[in-house]
Scaffold this active site. Structure first.
Site, short mmCIF file in Angstrom:
data_model
loop_
_atom_site.label_atom_id
_atom_site.label_comp_id
_atom_site.label_asym_id
_atom_site.label_seq_id
_atom_site.Cartn_x
_atom_site.Cartn_y
_atom_site.Cartn_z
CD GLU A 211 17.83 8.73 -48.40
OE1 GLU A 211 16.69 9.02 -48.80
OE2 GLU A 211 18.84 9.42 -48.64
CG ASP B 159 13.39 13.79 -42.89
OD1 ASP B 159 13.35 13.82 -44.12
OD2 ASP B 159 12.46 13.36 -42.18
C1 LIG Z 1 17.04 1.66 -35.25
C2 LIG Z 1 18.02 2.80 -35.14
C3 LIG Z 1 18.17 3.71 -36.14
N1 LIG Z 1 19.08 4.71 -36.02
C4 LIG Z 1 19.20 5.71 -37.07
C5 LIG Z 1 19.65 5.19 -38.40
C6 LIG Z 1 19.13 6.30 -39.30
O1 LIG Z 1 20.05 7.37 -39.31
C7 LIG Z 1 17.84 6.72 -38.62
C8 LIG Z 1 16.62 6.09 -39.26
O2 LIG Z 1 16.42 6.60 -40.53
P1 LIG Z 1 16.02 5.71 -41.78
O3 LIG Z 1 16.75 4.47 -41.72
O4 LIG Z 1 16.16 6.55 -43.01
O5 LIG Z 1 14.48 5.35 -41.53
P2 LIG Z 1 13.22 6.27 -41.12
O6 LIG Z 1 12.03 5.54 -41.50
O7 LIG Z 1 13.31 6.61 -39.71
O8 LIG Z 1 13.35 7.55 -42.00
C9 LIG Z 1 12.61 7.78 -43.19
O9 LIG Z 1 11.96 8.98 -43.01
C10 LIG Z 1 11.13 9.36 -44.11
C11 LIG Z 1 10.55 10.69 -43.79
C12 LIG Z 1 11.92 9.44 -45.38
O10 LIG Z 1 11.08 9.71 -46.46
C13 LIG Z 1 12.56 8.15 -45.57
O11 LIG Z 1 13.31 8.19 -46.74
C14 LIG Z 1 13.44 7.91 -44.38
O12 LIG Z 1 14.30 8.98 -44.25
O13 LIG Z 1 17.94 6.30 -37.27
C15 LIG Z 1 19.88 4.81 -34.90
O14 LIG Z 1 20.72 5.72 -34.82
N2 LIG Z 1 19.71 3.93 -33.90
C16 LIG Z 1 18.81 2.91 -33.96
O15 LIG Z 1 18.70 2.13 -32.99
#
Ligand SMILES: Cc1cn([C@H]2C[C@H](O)[C@@H](COP(=O)(O)OP(=O)(O)O[C@H]3O[C@@H](C)[C@H](O)[C@@H](O)[C@H]3O)O2)c(=O)[nH]c1=O
Length: 349
Positions: free
Chosen positions: A243, A15
């Site tokens: 996402e 989010d």
């Molecule tokens: C692994 C990693 C991720 N990130 C960031 C990338 C992304 O902006 C964020 C992770 O988000 P996502 O990839 O979307 O995975 P998530 O599983 O953390 O988020 C999910 O949350 C749920 C509530 C939603 O329904 C999903 O659609 C999705 O938003 O963290 C970093 O900045 N550094 C890191 O080392």
């Protein structure tokens, strides 16, 4: 223009991660952004260096604490705006948008850009427009930085990996792992161990997993968003989830495996199939079977990472090219905001 972005952290990091990417994309295009968030803690690692053009504000539960409302208000993922905010919007209606979750399902194309009247509360009678990101023309697009291709071209993989303290051995595949803990991780590791592989477990994702066969494991703490992007560009295969990392892996143009966010009503199954249908429509495609198995929507025996990644690599690059030809989400939003007629703004009636 001034943009007010509202974000509620439901669980995980997507989010806030998506909202932050949007804020940064807007700033890159000369916009000012206020980000209203109910839990900003993850920004400490996602965005350790604050941007002068993005101000961070606590969730305005009981009052609207600044003078004016932005030109555009974006509610992310249907996070209901607090009543004082709605009341303020009713006084001077901005363009009001709801940024929805990313999906390739056909209904998103039908619903994209549709205005929806607010039926109750202080903003009753206003309307907000639904924005559906997507992968095809006619969708709301994907978040993409203007200088992405150039930054990738200038990326020095070897120097970057050294900076992170990662030293892949000659001939070793580099695989990043960011997934939910219910994924069949042991089975994946068993498959990967057949070839020389260095697995990079992000955060807690590789906790409890052990090296085996030709597989070594390194754990990395959460990186900031920009560094994580570069890690995706540097790996041979990326396992991503949710996402935002899912989108970033597509921009990396490398073989990837998506762990979809699981929903109680199994709505994620249709969402996964819709994406597979546009990317690997052949139902017998090995990558399609692999993705299904990884998401517990197919037999685990089909969790098979090919030892030769060349064909998959080429497919990933041409998919990235196809996506890059489309107007990105932020440019689409800006064009929409600039041309939105008074009728499509949140004006009453
Ligand atoms: C692994 C990693 C991720 N990130 C960031 C990338 C992304 O902006 C964020 C992770 O988000 P996502 O990839 O979307 O995975 P998530 O599983 O953390 O988020 C999910 O949350 C749920 C509530 C939603 O329904 C999903 O659609 C999705 O938003 O963290 C970093 O900045 N550094 C890191 O080392």
């Amino acid at each position: 223009m001034l943009w007010d972005l509202f974000c509620r952290v439901i669980d995980n990091h997507g989010d806030l991660g998506v909202t932050l990417r949007l804020a940064r994309n807007l700033v890159e295009r000369g916009q000012q952004v206020r980000l209203w968030v109910d839990d900003a803690r993850a920004l400490a690692w996602m965005a350790p260096v604050p941007s002068k053009c993005i101000t961070i504000h606590a969730w305005p539960e009981s009052e609207w604490p600044v003078a004016a409302v932005g030109d555009v208000v974006i509610e992310t993922f249907g996070c209901a705006l607090p009543e004082p905010v709605q009341a303020r919007l009713a006084r001077t209606p901005p363009l009001w948008l709801n940024l929805e979750y990313l999906s390739a399902e056909p209904y998103t194309l039908r619903s994209h850009r549709l205005p929806s009247p607010v039926m109750s509360g202080p903003a009753r009678g206003l309307s907000k427009t639904f924005w559906y990101p997507g992968f095809v023309p006619g969708s709301g697009g994907l978040l993409r930085e203007k200088e992405l291709a150039q930054a990738q071209a200038e990326h020095d993989r070897a120097a970057f990996l050294t900076e992170l303290g990662l030293q892949p051995r000659s001939g070793e595949r580099l695989v990043s792992l960011f997934c939910y803990l219910h994924a069949p991780r042991q089975a994946l590791l068993d498959r990967l161990s057949a070839e020389p592989t260095l697995l990079i477990g992000m955060g807690t994702c590789a906790e409890g997993l052990e090296a085996r066969g030709q597989l070594r494991i390194r754990h990395l703490p959460w990186l900031d968003q920009a560094t994580y992007d570069r890690l995706l560009w540097s790996c041979d295969v990326n396992v991503v989830r949710g996402e935002d990392s899912f989108v970033r892996a597509q921009w990396a143009g490398k073989p990837m495996l998506w762990h979809i966010y699981r929903q109680d009503d199994d709505a994620h199954a249709a969402k996964l199939q819709a994406y597979l249908d546009i990317r690997w429509p052949d139902r017998t495609s090995p990558v399609r079977l692999l993705w299904q198995a990884w998401n517990d929507l197919g037999p685990v025996a089909e969790l098979d990472i090919p030892s030769d990644l060349q064909a998959w690599n080429e497919e990933a690059r041409s998919w990235r090219t196809e996506l890059s030809r489309q107007t990105d989400l932020c440019d689409q939003l800006l064009a929409f905001a600039e041309t939105a007629s008074p009728g499509s703004r949140a004006a009453p009636g």
